[in-house]
Design a protein around this motif. Structure first.
Motif, mmCIF file in Angstrom:
data_model
loop_
_atom_site.group_PDB
_atom_site.id
_atom_site.type_symbol
_atom_site.label_atom_id
_atom_site.label_comp_id
_atom_site.label_asym_id
_atom_site.label_seq_id
_atom_site.Cartn_x
_atom_site.Cartn_y
_atom_site.Cartn_z
ATOM 1 N N ILE A 55 9.760 35.607 -57.648
ATOM 2 C CA ILE A 55 9.917 35.275 -56.421
ATOM 3 C C ILE A 55 11.546 35.326 -55.945
ATOM 4 C CG2 ILE A 55 9.879 33.449 -54.799
ATOM 5 C CD1 ILE A 55 7.161 32.451 -56.167
ATOM 6 N N PRO A 56 11.917 35.790 -55.052
ATOM 7 C CA PRO A 56 13.294 36.136 -54.814
ATOM 8 C C PRO A 56 14.101 35.006 -54.150
ATOM 9 C CG PRO A 56 12.310 37.693 -53.514
ATOM 10 C CD PRO A 56 11.303 36.860 -54.536
ATOM 11 N N TYR A 57 13.915 33.798 -54.464
ATOM 12 C CA TYR A 57 14.266 32.904 -53.539
ATOM 13 C C TYR A 57 14.843 31.782 -54.594
ATOM 14 C CZ TYR A 57 13.942 28.535 -50.667
ATOM 15 O OH TYR A 57 14.468 27.540 -49.918
ATOM 16 N N SER A 58 16.051 31.111 -54.006
ATOM 17 C CA SER A 58 16.684 29.879 -54.714
ATOM 18 C C SER A 58 17.364 29.236 -53.688
ATOM 19 C CB SER A 58 17.351 30.213 -55.877
ATOM 20 O OG SER A 58 17.999 29.253 -56.025
ATOM 21 N N LEU A 59 17.275 27.921 -53.421
ATOM 22 C CA LEU A 59 18.273 27.175 -52.394
ATOM 23 C C LEU A 59 19.662 27.524 -52.701
ATOM 24 C CD1 LEU A 59 16.652 23.887 -51.985
ATOM 25 C CD2 LEU A 59 16.726 25.546 -50.309
ATOM 26 N N ALA A 60 20.062 27.766 -54.009
ATOM 27 C CA ALA A 60 21.619 27.945 -54.201
ATOM 28 C C ALA A 60 21.945 29.188 -54.026
ATOM 29 C CB ALA A 60 21.932 27.601 -55.878
ATOM 30 N N THR A 61 21.295 30.143 -53.987
ATOM 31 C CA THR A 61 21.625 31.713 -53.709
ATOM 32 C C THR A 61 22.713 31.954 -52.535
ATOM 33 O OG1 THR A 61 19.576 32.480 -54.828
ATOM 34 C CG2 THR A 61 20.767 34.056 -53.361
ATOM 35 N N PRO A 62 22.277 31.575 -51.054
ATOM 36 C CA PRO A 62 23.388 31.531 -50.466
ATOM 37 C C PRO A 62 24.671 30.671 -50.325
ATOM 38 C CG PRO A 62 21.580 30.412 -49.766
ATOM 39 C CD PRO A 62 21.138 30.848 -50.707
ATOM 40 N N ARG A 127 9.863 23.622 -72.003
ATOM 41 C CA ARG A 127 9.190 23.089 -71.098
ATOM 42 C C ARG A 127 10.302 22.454 -70.118
ATOM 43 N NH1 ARG A 127 5.061 18.079 -71.638
ATOM 44 N NH2 ARG A 127 4.366 19.354 -73.514
ATOM 45 N N LEU A 128 10.616 23.494 -68.913
ATOM 46 C CA LEU A 128 11.708 23.007 -68.094
ATOM 47 C C LEU A 128 11.272 23.004 -66.695
ATOM 48 C CD1 LEU A 128 14.140 25.701 -69.561
ATOM 49 C CD2 LEU A 128 14.141 23.471 -70.007
ATOM 50 N N GLY A 129 10.048 23.106 -66.341
ATOM 51 C CA GLY A 129 9.324 22.872 -64.749
ATOM 52 C C GLY A 129 9.380 23.957 -64.091
ATOM 53 N N TRP A 130 8.638 23.984 -63.080
ATOM 54 C CA TRP A 130 8.556 25.019 -62.193
ATOM 55 C C TRP A 130 9.492 25.203 -60.952
ATOM 56 C CZ3 TRP A 130 2.546 24.192 -62.357
ATOM 57 C CH2 TRP A 130 2.118 24.477 -63.680
ATOM 58 N N LEU A 131 9.949 23.943 -60.495
ATOM 59 C CA LEU A 131 10.454 23.883 -59.250
ATOM 60 C C LEU A 131 12.027 23.715 -59.374
ATOM 61 C CD1 LEU A 131 7.717 21.500 -57.728
ATOM 62 C CD2 LEU A 131 7.819 24.022 -57.853
ATOM 63 N N GLY A 132 12.611 24.163 -60.368
ATOM 64 C CA GLY A 132 13.964 24.001 -60.379
ATOM 65 C C GLY A 132 14.856 24.850 -59.334
ATOM 66 N N LYS A 133 14.443 26.160 -59.304
ATOM 67 C CA LYS A 133 14.901 26.920 -58.300
ATOM 68 C C LYS A 133 14.792 26.657 -56.664
ATOM 69 C CE LYS A 133 13.231 31.061 -57.886
ATOM 70 N NZ LYS A 133 12.948 32.633 -58.411
ATOM 71 N N PHE A 134 13.710 25.874 -56.532
ATOM 72 C CA PHE A 134 13.525 25.456 -55.066
ATOM 73 C C PHE A 134 14.011 24.190 -54.718
ATOM 74 C CE2 PHE A 134 9.659 27.780 -56.682
ATOM 75 C CZ PHE A 134 9.740 28.905 -55.922
ATOM 76 N N GLY A 136 17.215 23.478 -55.745
ATOM 77 C CA GLY A 136 18.617 23.591 -55.730
ATOM 78 C C GLY A 136 19.453 23.069 -56.486
ATOM 79 N N ALA A 137 19.052 22.774 -57.841
ATOM 80 C CA ALA A 137 19.989 21.950 -58.966
ATOM 81 C C ALA A 137 21.163 23.112 -59.277
ATOM 82 C CB ALA A 137 19.057 21.726 -60.175
ATOM 83 N N THR A 138 20.977 24.368 -59.378
ATOM 84 C CA THR A 138 21.948 25.276 -59.712
ATOM 85 C C THR A 138 23.204 25.066 -58.919
ATOM 86 O OG1 THR A 138 20.883 27.345 -58.898
ATOM 87 C CG2 THR A 138 20.526 26.665 -61.293
#
Length: 293
Positions: A55-62, A127-134, A136-138
């Motif tokens: 899924i090409p989405y991450s809160l941090a991308t922009p 085991r790192l979880g599924w919702l990190g990219k959503f 915005g932690a990065t």
């Protein structure tokens, strides 16, 4: 990450194979055996996470894109200085990213998945979880883009940082002497994963442990205090869906019952376990109770 794609698919079988071998060895070596259900939960978590990666989405991308467009420098990764800047800056911002992942509930909701195993084995590493990219932690690594590192370079370096951390998820590797002063070792990381009150919120480093020593969050493993692993409220399920979503559901319920904007803010961004009456499960409160016993 695209540049590391082929390397990733070479290393993935090695990582999974090492965790499997450890499981077989521990199942024969230890009277209590090995928890294969916990191993399967970690494998399921990894599998779904790889599927979500498409899924090409991450809160941090922009944010990354804006920061790189306004970069202050253009480091040359063909030089020792450029590579050293990349390594040290990643370690520095990883420390604060990891620290916030333990001290801010919004980020902890995802990171708690990594701490959910009640045993400390190599399989816990992925085991790192599924919702990190959503979540915005990065975004914590955005200053590296301002320094002139391309987002793909930052994420590739982060991948290598996490790869280093795979082998330190072991309770059978002893202390490593003088290396304990500089590197994040299995001993230091055992403390990080422990739920003992005296060990909570410690040892946030990636490859290095020096920033923990500088900022006062280093705690050494003690022979008289064996590590007890998992969350302060131990997970009793092997269902990866529950493990991933229950923290977010719990936060949503707390928000629904908030009586003020201040309470809502603390439920979102306060310490994990915060309660308005001061009788929650924050690290400070747990340590205070332990001190009275």
């Amino acid at each position: 990450m695209e540049a590391l794609g082929p390397l990733y698919f070479i290393l993935l079988p090695v990582v999974l194979g090492a965790a499997l071998i450890e499981g077989l060895w521990l199942s024969r070596k230890r009277p209590e055996g090995y928890d294969w259900k916990e191993w399967a939960t970690s494998f399921a978590d990894l599998t779904v996470r790889r599927l979500l990666a498409i899924i090409p989405y991450s809160l941090a991308t922009p944010v990354f894109a804006w920061a790189y467009d306004h970069r202050l420098f253009t480091p040359d990764l063909g030089t020792v200085g450029g590579v050293l800047l990349l390594f040290i800056s990643l370690e520095f911002f990883y420390y604060w990213f990891h620290r916030a992942s333990h001290t801010v509930r919004w980020f902890w909701n995802t990171h708690s998945v990594h701490h959910s195993p009640n045993r400390f084995t190599l399989s816990a590493a992925y085991r790192l979880g599924w919702l990190g990219k959503f979540s915005g932690a990065t975004i914590f690594f955005t200053p590296m883009a301002l320094l002139g590192f391309e987002p793909v370079t930052i994420l590739s370096a982060l991948f290598l940082n996490l790869l280093y951390q795979f082998w330190i998820h072991a309770d059978w590797i002893p202390k490593l002497g003088v290396l304990e002063y500089v590197l994040n070792t299995p001993s230091a990381h055992r403390v990080h994963h422990a739920r003992n009150p005296e060990y909570l919120d410690a040892n946030f480093g990636g490859v290095l442990i020096v920033f923990d020593r500088l900022f006062g969050t280093y705690v050494a493993e003690r022979a008289d205090r064996p590590c007890e692993y998992g969350l302060v409220s131990p997970v009793t399920t092997y269902n990866p869906i529950r493990i991933n979503f229950e923290p977010w559901i719990g936060m949503a319920k707390d928000l629904a019952g908030a009586r003020s904007l201040n309470e809502a803010w603390h439920y979102l961004f306060g310490a994990p376990g915060w309660r308005p009456d001061g009788r929650g499960l924050t690290t400070k409160e747990l340590r205070a109770r332990a001190a009275m016993t």
